[in-house]
Design a protein around this motif. Structure first.
Motif, PDB file in Angstrom:
ATOM      1  N   LEU A 108      34.693  37.045  38.430  1.00 46.68           N
ATOM      2  CA  LEU A 108      33.769  38.074  38.905  1.00 46.68           C
ATOM      3  C   LEU A 108      33.312  38.966  37.758  1.00 46.68           C
ATOM      4  CD1 LEU A 108      35.072  39.052  42.446  1.00 46.68           C
ATOM      5  CD2 LEU A 108      33.431  37.326  41.746  1.00 46.68           C
ATOM      6  N   ARG A 112      29.345  39.571  36.881  1.00 50.87           N
ATOM      7  CA  ARG A 112      28.682  40.858  36.634  1.00 50.87           C
ATOM      8  C   ARG A 112      27.888  40.815  35.332  1.00 50.87           C
ATOM      9  NH1 ARG A 112      34.177  42.794  37.685  1.00 50.87           N
ATOM     10  NH2 ARG A 112      34.387  42.883  39.945  1.00 50.87           N
ATOM     11  N   LEU A 152      28.997  32.708  42.248  1.00 49.86           N
ATOM     12  CA  LEU A 152      29.920  33.818  42.045  1.00 49.86           C
ATOM     13  C   LEU A 152      29.212  35.161  42.181  1.00 49.86           C
ATOM     14  CD1 LEU A 152      31.935  32.429  38.994  1.00 49.86           C
ATOM     15  CD2 LEU A 152      32.829  32.826  41.298  1.00 49.86           C
ATOM     16  N   GLU A 153      27.958  35.195  41.740  1.00 56.02           N
ATOM     17  CA  GLU A 153      27.199  36.447  41.803  1.00 56.02           C
ATOM     18  C   GLU A 153      27.047  36.934  43.237  1.00 56.02           C
ATOM     19  OE1 GLU A 153      22.910  38.316  40.295  1.00 56.02           O
ATOM     20  OE2 GLU A 153      23.226  36.136  40.338  1.00 56.02           O
ATOM     21  N   LEU A 155      29.195  36.959  45.472  1.00 60.97           N
ATOM     22  CA  LEU A 155      30.390  37.720  45.864  1.00 60.97           C
ATOM     23  C   LEU A 155      30.301  39.182  45.441  1.00 60.97           C
ATOM     24  CD1 LEU A 155      33.152  35.101  44.962  1.00 60.97           C
ATOM     25  CD2 LEU A 155      32.373  35.738  47.258  1.00 60.97           C
ATOM     26  N   LEU A 156      29.390  39.490  44.535  1.00 59.50           N
ATOM     27  CA  LEU A 156      29.223  40.875  44.091  1.00 59.50           C
ATOM     28  C   LEU A 156      28.567  41.732  45.163  1.00 59.50           C
ATOM     29  CD1 LEU A 156      28.115  40.334  40.378  1.00 59.50           C
ATOM     30  CD2 LEU A 156      30.430  40.520  41.320  1.00 59.50           C
ATOM     31  N   GLN A 163      36.103  43.023  45.751  1.00 60.35           N
ATOM     32  CA  GLN A 163      35.975  42.141  44.579  1.00 60.35           C
ATOM     33  C   GLN A 163      37.278  42.141  43.771  1.00 60.35           C
ATOM     34  OE1 GLN A 163      32.475  43.023  42.169  1.00 60.35           O
ATOM     35  NE2 GLN A 163      31.393  43.776  43.975  1.00 60.35           N
ATOM     36  N   SER A 167      39.850  39.225  42.383  1.00 60.92           N
ATOM     37  CA  SER A 167      40.297  39.102  40.989  1.00 60.92           C
ATOM     38  C   SER A 167      41.818  39.076  40.903  1.00 60.92           C
ATOM     39  CB  SER A 167      39.742  40.264  40.157  1.00 60.92           C
ATOM     40  OG  SER A 167      38.332  40.181  40.053  1.00 60.92           O
ATOM     41  N   LYS A 173      38.025  33.098  46.565  1.00 59.00           N
ATOM     42  CA  LYS A 173      36.556  33.093  46.572  1.00 59.00           C
ATOM     43  C   LYS A 173      35.998  32.576  47.895  1.00 59.00           C
ATOM     44  CE  LYS A 173      36.610  30.512  43.001  1.00 59.00           C
ATOM     45  NZ  LYS A 173      36.211  29.598  41.896  1.00 59.00           N
TER      46      LYS A 173
END
Length: 297
Positions: A108, A112, A152-153, A155-156, A163, A167, A173
């Motif tokens: 993550l 970002r 993955l983005e 999930l932001l 988040q 991590s 995920k």
């Protein structure tokens, strides 16, 4: 290319963290900082940090904190007069690429960075052809494709504390993706419960994110461990150095591995003892089998 500026000694007390450091990257654990401080104490500072003219750190946040643990008063630094504004695209990209190069970023954190790179991309500066997302992913040099980083983005979109749970491996995920697919009201309710002190698996089951109601028994866990070691032990033995950089946020790897070693030694001792007992019982049974039958005599 970084301009050539002289290396100078700067008082640590005047340095400031980049205002966006924690926006992209998780805070470094005390265990990692202590390890870095030990390395600084033994080897010294191998490379200068980079700071802006107003003493904001561009490169070297972890080294500054480790030097503080060693109670250093000054640290060697390069003042980047070419980046007067640390929030400019140049300042943010310098921050991102130094962190990606020097630390073990989780997925993550990389997402970002990738999102910021897309936001700052200037289409007029394109010199290479091909898929933009793959070219941006290649600049991160992590081996992940643009498609993976796009996934993955997404999930932001989750709150930052959720988040951080991903991590830390408190969530995975796939569970994060399922949370995002819930109706908004359910998603908000689930997130509120995750932020409370309730057990995470119970919350996820209530909202259908996970459906399994049975937990693995210790015997099942033991079988999985044995199968894992049978498959991977030789590779672990031959390439152990490749694990040196492995770290999980908020987990003391040395302490956890030491404790795991103690448990495995106890398990091996018990299995060895049971094997000896089984062998002894078998020998007794065989000896009785071969004794003459007194009645037949």
């Amino acid at each position: 290319m970084t301009p050539e500026y002289p290396v100078v000694a700067i008082p640590i007390a005047v340095l400031k963290c980049h205002p966006r450091q924690l926006e992209f990257f998780s805070d470094t654990s005390e265990c990692e900082l202590e390890e870095l401080a030990r390395d600084l104490g033994v080897r010294g500072q191998q490379e200068p940090i980079h700071v802006s003219p107003d003493m904001t750190i561009l490169r070297g946040h972890r080294r500054v904190r480790a030097a503080s643990l060693l109670e250093w008063e000054t640290i060697r630094a390069v003042v980047r007069y070419d980046i007067p504004d640390v929030n400019s695209p140049e300042g943010v990209m310098d921050l991102i690429f130094d962190n990606v190069m020097r630390r073990q970023c989780d997925e993550l954190e990389l997402a970002r960075c990738y999102r910021e790179m897309k936001a700052n991309h200037d289409p007029d500066s394109d010199e290479l052809s091909g898929d933009l997302r793959d070219r941006l992913a290649a600049r991160l040099k992590t081996g992940k494709s643009g498609r993976t980083l796009d996934r993955l983005e997404r999930l932001l979109e989750l709150p930052r504390n959720i988040q951080d749970m991903i991590s830390r491996n408190t969530l995975n995920k796939h569970q994060g993706e399922k949370i995002l697919k819930l109706p908004r009201s359910e998603r908000e309710a689930l997130i509120a419960e995750l932020q409370s002190s309730q057990p995470v698996p119970d919350v996820l089951r209530r909202y259908g994110v996970i459906t399994s109601t049975s937990r693995k028994s210790l015997s099942q866990v033991g079988e999985e461990l044995l199968r894992f070691f049978r498959t991977h032990l030789q590779a672990l033995r031959d390439e152990i150095a490749s694990l040196d950089s492995v770290q999980i946020p908020d987990i003391d790897a040395v302490q956890l591995l030491d404790e795991a070693s103690r448990v495995l030694k106890i398990w091996a001792k018990r299995k060895r003892s049971l094997r000896r007992k089984s062998a002894a019982l078998l020998n007794v049974a065989l000896s009785e089998l071969h004794q003459p039958d007194k009645l037949s005599n």
